[in-house]
Design a protein around this motif. Structure first.
Motif, short mmCIF file in Angstrom:
data_model
loop_
_atom_site.label_atom_id
_atom_site.label_comp_id
_atom_site.label_asym_id
_atom_site.label_seq_id
_atom_site.Cartn_x
_atom_site.Cartn_y
_atom_site.Cartn_z
N LYS A 496 12.16 -44.06 34.96
CA LYS A 496 11.04 -44.58 34.17
C LYS A 496 10.50 -43.53 33.22
O LYS A 496 10.26 -43.80 32.03
CB LYS A 496 9.93 -45.07 35.11
CG LYS A 496 10.29 -46.31 35.91
CD LYS A 496 9.12 -46.72 36.80
CE LYS A 496 9.47 -47.96 37.62
NZ LYS A 496 8.38 -48.35 38.53
N GLU A 497 10.31 -42.30 33.72
CA GLU A 497 9.83 -41.21 32.87
C GLU A 497 10.86 -40.87 31.79
O GLU A 497 10.50 -40.56 30.65
CB GLU A 497 9.54 -39.97 33.72
CG GLU A 497 8.36 -40.11 34.66
CD GLU A 497 7.04 -40.14 33.90
OE1 GLU A 497 7.00 -39.72 32.73
OE2 GLU A 497 6.04 -40.61 34.48
N PHE A 498 12.14 -40.94 32.15
CA PHE A 498 13.20 -40.65 31.20
C PHE A 498 13.17 -41.65 30.04
O PHE A 498 13.25 -41.27 28.86
CB PHE A 498 14.55 -40.70 31.91
CG PHE A 498 15.73 -40.40 31.03
CD1 PHE A 498 16.16 -39.09 30.81
CD2 PHE A 498 16.42 -41.43 30.39
CE1 PHE A 498 17.24 -38.82 30.00
CE2 PHE A 498 17.50 -41.16 29.57
CZ PHE A 498 17.92 -39.85 29.37
N GLU A 499 13.06 -42.94 30.37
CA GLU A 499 13.05 -43.98 29.33
C GLU A 499 11.82 -43.84 28.44
O GLU A 499 11.90 -44.04 27.22
CB GLU A 499 13.08 -45.36 29.99
CG GLU A 499 14.40 -45.65 30.68
CD GLU A 499 14.35 -46.93 31.50
OE1 GLU A 499 13.25 -47.55 31.54
OE2 GLU A 499 15.39 -47.30 32.08
N LEU A 500 10.67 -43.47 29.03
CA LEU A 500 9.46 -43.26 28.24
C LEU A 500 9.64 -42.08 27.29
O LEU A 500 9.24 -42.14 26.12
CB LEU A 500 8.28 -43.02 29.18
CG LEU A 500 6.90 -42.91 28.53
CD1 LEU A 500 6.52 -44.23 27.86
CD2 LEU A 500 5.84 -42.53 29.56
N SER A 507 10.56 -33.99 24.63
CA SER A 507 11.49 -33.10 25.32
C SER A 507 11.36 -33.34 26.83
O SER A 507 10.29 -33.70 27.32
CB SER A 507 11.17 -31.64 25.02
OG SER A 507 11.36 -31.37 23.65
N MET A 508 12.46 -33.13 27.53
CA MET A 508 12.41 -33.28 28.99
C MET A 508 13.48 -32.40 29.60
O MET A 508 14.50 -32.10 28.96
CB MET A 508 12.61 -34.74 29.40
CG MET A 508 13.96 -35.29 29.08
SD MET A 508 14.08 -37.07 29.37
CE MET A 508 13.93 -37.67 27.68
N CYS A 509 13.26 -31.99 30.85
CA CYS A 509 14.19 -31.10 31.53
C CYS A 509 14.36 -31.54 32.99
O CYS A 509 13.56 -32.31 33.51
CB CYS A 509 13.70 -29.65 31.49
SG CYS A 509 13.68 -28.94 29.82
N ALA A 510 15.42 -31.01 33.60
CA ALA A 510 15.69 -31.28 35.01
C ALA A 510 16.00 -29.96 35.69
O ALA A 510 16.59 -29.06 35.10
CB ALA A 510 16.86 -32.24 35.17
N ILE A 511 15.57 -29.86 36.95
CA ILE A 511 15.86 -28.67 37.77
C ILE A 511 16.55 -29.14 39.05
O ILE A 511 16.07 -30.04 39.73
CB ILE A 511 14.57 -27.90 38.12
CG1 ILE A 511 13.82 -27.48 36.86
CG2 ILE A 511 14.92 -26.67 38.97
CD1 ILE A 511 12.49 -26.80 37.16
N MET A 512 17.68 -28.49 39.35
CA MET A 512 18.35 -28.69 40.65
C MET A 512 18.16 -27.42 41.47
O MET A 512 18.36 -26.31 40.98
CB MET A 512 19.83 -28.97 40.45
CG MET A 512 20.12 -30.35 39.86
SD MET A 512 19.66 -31.69 40.99
CE MET A 512 20.83 -31.41 42.29
N LEU A 563 11.13 -32.98 34.77
CA LEU A 563 9.99 -32.43 34.03
C LEU A 563 9.83 -33.17 32.71
O LEU A 563 10.53 -32.88 31.74
CB LEU A 563 10.22 -30.93 33.75
CG LEU A 563 10.57 -30.06 34.95
CD1 LEU A 563 11.00 -28.68 34.50
CD2 LEU A 563 9.38 -29.94 35.88
N PRO A 564 8.94 -34.16 32.63
CA PRO A 564 8.71 -34.87 31.37
C PRO A 564 7.89 -34.01 30.40
O PRO A 564 7.11 -33.14 30.83
CB PRO A 564 7.96 -36.12 31.80
CG PRO A 564 7.27 -35.72 33.06
CD PRO A 564 8.12 -34.70 33.73
N LYS A 565 8.06 -34.27 29.11
CA LYS A 565 7.30 -33.56 28.06
C LYS A 565 7.37 -32.04 28.26
O LYS A 565 6.37 -31.34 28.24
CB LYS A 565 5.83 -34.02 28.06
CG LYS A 565 5.64 -35.50 27.77
CD LYS A 565 4.17 -35.86 27.74
CE LYS A 565 3.96 -37.35 27.51
NZ LYS A 565 2.54 -37.72 27.49
#
Length: 639
Positions: A496-500, A507-512, A563-565
């Protein structure tokens, strides 16, 4: 055609007919979890049997090899067994398209090798043996044949493990379903082993199709005796058996497929006596219930049952069960004992004094409201809201209801007194004297009190039920150990955050995140300490991220953060903060403090038009892998 071969094909024709019939039956119930995989299994048995029939009837080596290749489509038998077990036992591993493709790769490659037989990888030295009662195709097994044999049995072993685990923790009905599946497939697998180990005569090169008849019979018995594919396993032990109402589950044909212990007591029967039987043949007064059923709505009625010269009155609620396509697939019959309530109502009609004597000993709270004011409240309800009789009598009733429900209660009361159609049963929250809130179920009716209309309300404490419902909802979205989002719900929120973010070009990021050498913690200190370490790490991550970030347990000792925005520089800072907090934190044990470190991979969105959330986390996972290769306890940015 060699007529002397025909008698040997008769069992195969029987197997073929059984397999086709089973496939048609299963396809009609394809909405049930596991049915599609079982349908594919039946088609494979059909093709395998058909290929073997025409192989036996063929005379030339070329024709026999052609029909043997048709039988090689049976290589997907093990995969379909495993896929069925995953769906039927409701494992967390779901059959998404990419998982299905991965499982299908080996059978497809083996079939291609069988057809092409390059450098005799599949079969070698093929010839027709005439020493038996009929000419038989004989060949040496190539390396591809052995790989196919090993892969098929790995799939079968996984299938058995899943069904045994499911067997241990399931209800008796589902144990019987699983047992017959395991018996049938074990016999088939045994025939397959005999063929591969050359423990049968050469002319009977493959006895597997002959065993399919037994497998089909076990399926048919499970379907018709234990209603396999009409019911699916559910988490029934918490709610189904412990609820205070009798519950009976019917399929679309009004056949009983499940019944809880209280319902068995009500109708004086056992599970084995009623499962698979028509409802109208088991339940008293069933015709009155059945005629009120409607596929589009629930119905309520009251019935009277006599047991040992004593009359019991039950409120029967019929709830339609629908699937995702909104198609009716059965009914849930709820039997609620209202005998005590009926006795109270009857006592009211005789005299108010007798009524009070009865309701003072009731297990439910009772209140009489007239002109909006409380005229009577029994001891049970006074105890529930922690008030005295003097504190409530002749007070306006809605002051004991929390603000959120006051409008609903007033309007429902007004409409009921005016004679309008209203719902007699609803849930509200009461306000206790000490400020506590109490969830209750209200069942109200109009009565005559001192010559004028009033409302009689039965109040039942449903706090425990609400707590159980909340716990069930949390189980669906949270990891039970760390109390953060589980993988499934994490990706729902992250999507949902990704689509928004895609819509607004944020900008958006991901952490594994992966805990370094976590297996050593479990090996050295035990899994209980390992669980404490995981919970401590989850709390450290929560303290390190923002309220807008989404955290979930990815699996095992892995965690994921969306991590959105957020640009890559800020994401790197957050990742470093997580790494340091984990490194500096510890868990106390009787053997001293335990410190652990973590490796982190960070990735950002690269293309708003082409990227999806899977690609974003795949990049973060690759960066995590690089961090582990470079010595661990590091943050690596995907490049």
């Amino acid at each position: 055609m060699r007529w002397n071969v025909l008698p040997y094909t008769i069992p195969l024709w029987i197997t073929l007919i059984f397999s086709i019939g089973t496939a048609i039956y299963i396809f009609k119930r394809r909405a049930v979890p596991g049915a599609i995989a079982l349908f594919i299994m039946s088609l494979i048995m059909s093709l395998w049997s058909l290929g073997y029939i025409f192989e036996l009837l063929s005379q030339s080596l070329r024709e026999k090899i052609f029909w043997d290749n048709v039988q090689m489509l049976g290589g997907a038998m093990g995969v379909s067994c495993f896929a069925f077990a995953l769906q039927y036992t409701k494992q967390k591993i779901c059959l998404k398209r990419r998982v299905t493709i991965l499982l299908a790769i080996e059978p497809v490659i083996i079939w291609i090798l069988a057809v092409s037989n390059l450098t005799e990888l599949f079969r070698g030295n093929a010839y027709i043996d005439t020493s038996g009662p009929f000419p038989a195709l004989i060949y040496d097994m190539g390396i591809a044949s052995w790989i196919d044999f090993a892969f098929g049995y790995v799939m079968y072993i996984l299938f058995i493990i899943l069904l045994i685990r499911f067997f241990i923790r399931s209800h008796d009905l589902y144990r019987k379903q699983a047992s017959f599946m395991m018996i049938g497939l074990t016999i088939t697998a045994g025939g397959y082993i005999l063929s591969f180990l050359d423990l049968i005569p050469k002319y009977m090169r493959d006895v597997s199709p002959f065993t399919f008849t037994i497998l089909n019979l076990s399926l048919f018995f499970s379907i018709y005796r234990y209603k396999f594919l009409n019911t699916v396993p559910i988490a029934r032990e918490t709610l189904f058996e412990k609820i205070n109402d009798g519950l009976i589950v019917l399929d679309a044909n009004k056949v009983i497929v499940d019944i809880n212990l209280l319902a068995q007591t009500i109708i004086n029967t056992t599970t084995n006596e009623v499962i698979g039987q028509l409802f109208h043949g088991i339940f008293p007064n069933s015709q009155e219930i059945l005629k009120n059923m409607d596929n589009s709505m629930q119905t309520n009625l009251e019935i009277s049952l006599k047991k040992i010269d004593q009359e019991y009155i039950y409120e029967v609620e019929s709830l339609p069960l629908v699937n995702k396509r909104n198609t009716n697939i059965g009914w849930l019959i709820v039997l609620h004992d209202i005998s005590e309530r009926k006795k109270m109502e009857k006592a009211l009609q005789i005299s108010e004094e007798k009524y009070r004597n009865v309701c003072e000993f009731a297990n439910d709270g009772i209140v009489i409201i007239q002109d909006g004011y409380i005229k009577y409240m029994n001891t049970k309800l006074l105890e529930m809201i922690n008030h005295t009789y003097e504190e409530v009598i002749n007070h306006y009733f809605d002051i004991f209801v929390i603000q959120e429900f006051r409008t609903l209660v007033r309007e429902t009361y007004r409409r009921r007194i005016m004679g309008e159609e209203v719902n007699n049963r609803y849930e509200i929250t009461l306000l206790c004297k000490n400020g506590d809130k109490l969830d209750v179920e209200v069942n109200a009716a109009v009565m005559n009190y001192n010559g004028r209309l009033a409302t009689l309300g039965y109040i039942r404490d449903i706090t425990e039920r609400k707590r159980a419902e909340k716990a069930l909802r949390e189980l669906a979205v949270k990891d039970p150990l760390t109390q953060i989002f589980n993988r499934r719900h994490f990706f729902i929120l992250a999507q949902k955050e990704f689509e928004l973010s895609i819509h607004h070009k944020y900008s958006m990021c991901a952490i594994m995140i992966d805990i370094d050498h976590f297996k050593q913690v479990n090996d050295n200190y035990g899994h209980a300490i390992g669980d404490q370490v995981l919970c401590n790490i989850a709390n450290n991550i929560i303290d390190s991220i923002r309220d807008t970030d989404v955290l979930g347990r990815y699996g095992g000792e892995e965690f994921a953060v969306f991590l959105p925005k957020t640009d890559i520089c800020k994401a790197q800072l957050i990742a470093e903060r997580i790494r340091k907090n984990i490194m500096q934190s510890s868990v106390s044990t009787d053997r001293g403090q335990i410190f652990v470190t973590a490796s982190l991979g960070v990735a950002q969105i690269l293309n708003f038009d082409e990227d999806d959330i899977d690609k974003l986390f795949d990049r973060a996972d690759k960066a995590l892998y690089t961090a582990k290769q470079k010595g661990r306890n590091k943050v690596i940015i995907y490049n």
